[in-house]
Design an enzyme around this catalytic site. Structure first.
Site, PDB file in Angstrom:
ATOM      1  N   GLU A  62       0.819  -1.204   0.000  1.00 38.25           N
ATOM      2  CA  GLU A  62       0.000   0.000   0.000  1.00 38.25           C
ATOM      3  C   GLU A  62       0.860   1.265   0.000  1.00 38.25           C
ATOM      4  O   GLU A  62       0.588   2.219  -0.741  1.00 38.25           O
ATOM      5  CB  GLU A  62      -0.931  -0.012   1.218  1.00 38.25           C
ATOM      6  N   HIS A  65       2.383   2.020  -3.335  1.00 38.47           N
ATOM      7  CA  HIS A  65       1.402   2.580  -4.265  1.00 38.47           C
ATOM      8  C   HIS A  65       1.211   4.071  -4.002  1.00 38.47           C
ATOM      9  O   HIS A  65       1.114   4.874  -4.940  1.00 38.47           O
ATOM     10  CB  HIS A  65       0.068   1.843  -4.121  1.00 38.47           C
ATOM     11  N   HIS A 135     -13.873   5.740  -9.035  1.00 34.10           N
ATOM     12  CA  HIS A 135     -12.412   5.759  -9.113  1.00 34.10           C
ATOM     13  C   HIS A 135     -11.940   5.326 -10.496  1.00 34.10           C
ATOM     14  O   HIS A 135     -11.058   5.953 -11.097  1.00 34.10           O
ATOM     15  CB  HIS A 135     -11.854   4.823  -8.038  1.00 34.10           C
TER      16      HIS A 135
END
Length: 320
Positions: A62, A65, A135
């Protein structure tokens, strides 16, 4: 046909587009591996820290990213500054570069909302379903501006929407169809991740079960819509190529058709393999390729003078 020019700015714009696609794939990997909660519900910090100590694997995925996404923001700021220094006022390249910056900011805000509302990991709420569709559509608009920046900077003629007739409406409808299809694909991928099925029969049974979760009931619509849109795309692309006789229109049209119908084969393989992570990433990569091919095809078609029908000579008889 005007030759393309791949000067330094154009090379930078194309490289940035490729980098954005890689970030999109990495974001999908975060979702598919359930690593979205790797930094907890903290943003922009990660588990309340700038650099977590002894992070778990999910945290590393995470956090990486987030870092690569932040780097994309700085690279796009550089794109805008360079565009304003290189191109005059009113240039379409300036406009497209600014659009890229606007939508990467929105992309970051949507990502932050997903983390802060804890629409990550095993969360299967309607809020997460809606957010992932939004998104994805914002991502497509971001890619659209980035693609047009690179294409126009390379010497591609900007499109015009005036007096485009049925070709213009056809391409607009096709773009909306691809965005809807992509949104349903994102929702389907989320359902595949959270509700793993053991067989296709189970997927079909759960899709018609009123007691099943909404993500299970929605999975069946994506492949059905893909088939319907495929027929529409085939007709639209063939008619556009006939009415806009240009080498680039034909090149991008053929590429769009090849990618789309190749994607349908990948979709069937994805269903048969029960949607493994690597196949989801390949499927998304080709989906991005389809979108970019559509943008280049649409721009080329709308920048090409339409073929006017040739009037047949009238016959007249005179008797003297």
């Amino acid at each position: 046909m005007q030759p393309l020019r791949f000067h330094r700015f154009a090379q930078y714009a194309w490289a940035l587009l490729g980098y954005l696609v890689l970030i999109i794939l990495w974001g999908a990997f975060v979702r598919a591996t359930g690593s979205g909660a790797g930094c907890g519900s903290h943003w922009p910090l990660c588990n309340g820290e700038v650099i977590p100590r002894a992070p778990a694997v999910e945290t590393i995925i995470e956090l990486s990213h987030r870092i690569t996404s932040a780097l994309a923001g700085f690279l796009i700021i550089g794109l805008v500054v360079w565009a304003y220094r290189r191109y005059p006022k009113g240039s379409p390249v300036r406009f497209a570069a600014v659009g890229t910056l606007v939508f990467v900011i929105i992309e970051g805000l949507i990502g932050a909302a997903i983390v802060l509302f804890e629409w990550t990991a095993e969360n299967a709420s309607m809020g997460r379903t809606i957010s992932i569709a939004l998104h994805l559509n914002n991502t497509l608009i971001l890619l659209a501006f980035a693609t047009l920046t690179a294409w126009w900077a390379s010497g591609g003629r900007p499109f015009t929407l005036k007096k485009q007739g049925r070709v213009g409406w056809s391409l607009l409808g096709l773009g909306l169809g691809l965005m809807i299809l992509s949104a349903t694909g994102a929702v389907t991928a989320l359902g595949d991740t959270l509700f793993e099925a053991t067989s296709t029969a189970e997927v079909l049974n759960r899709s018609t079960d009123p007691t099943a979760h909404h993500l299970e009931r929605l999975r069946v619509y994506h492949p059905v819509f893909a088939v319907i849109l495929g027929a529409i795309l085939l007709l639209s692309v063939r008619r556009t190529m006939a009415e806009r006789p240009d080498a680039r229109v034909r090149l991008f049209g053929v590429a769009l058709l090849a990618l789309y119908f190749g994607q349908m084969l990948l979709g069937m393989a994805n269903i048969w393999l029960k949607a493994p992570v690597w196949m989801q990433l390949v499927h998304l990569l080709v989906a991005d390729g389809i979108w970019i091919a559509y943008l280049l095809f649409g721009n080329a078609a709308l920048a090409t003078r339409r073929l006017e029908p040739v009037a047949e000579p009238s016959l007249s008889l005179s008797i003297s």
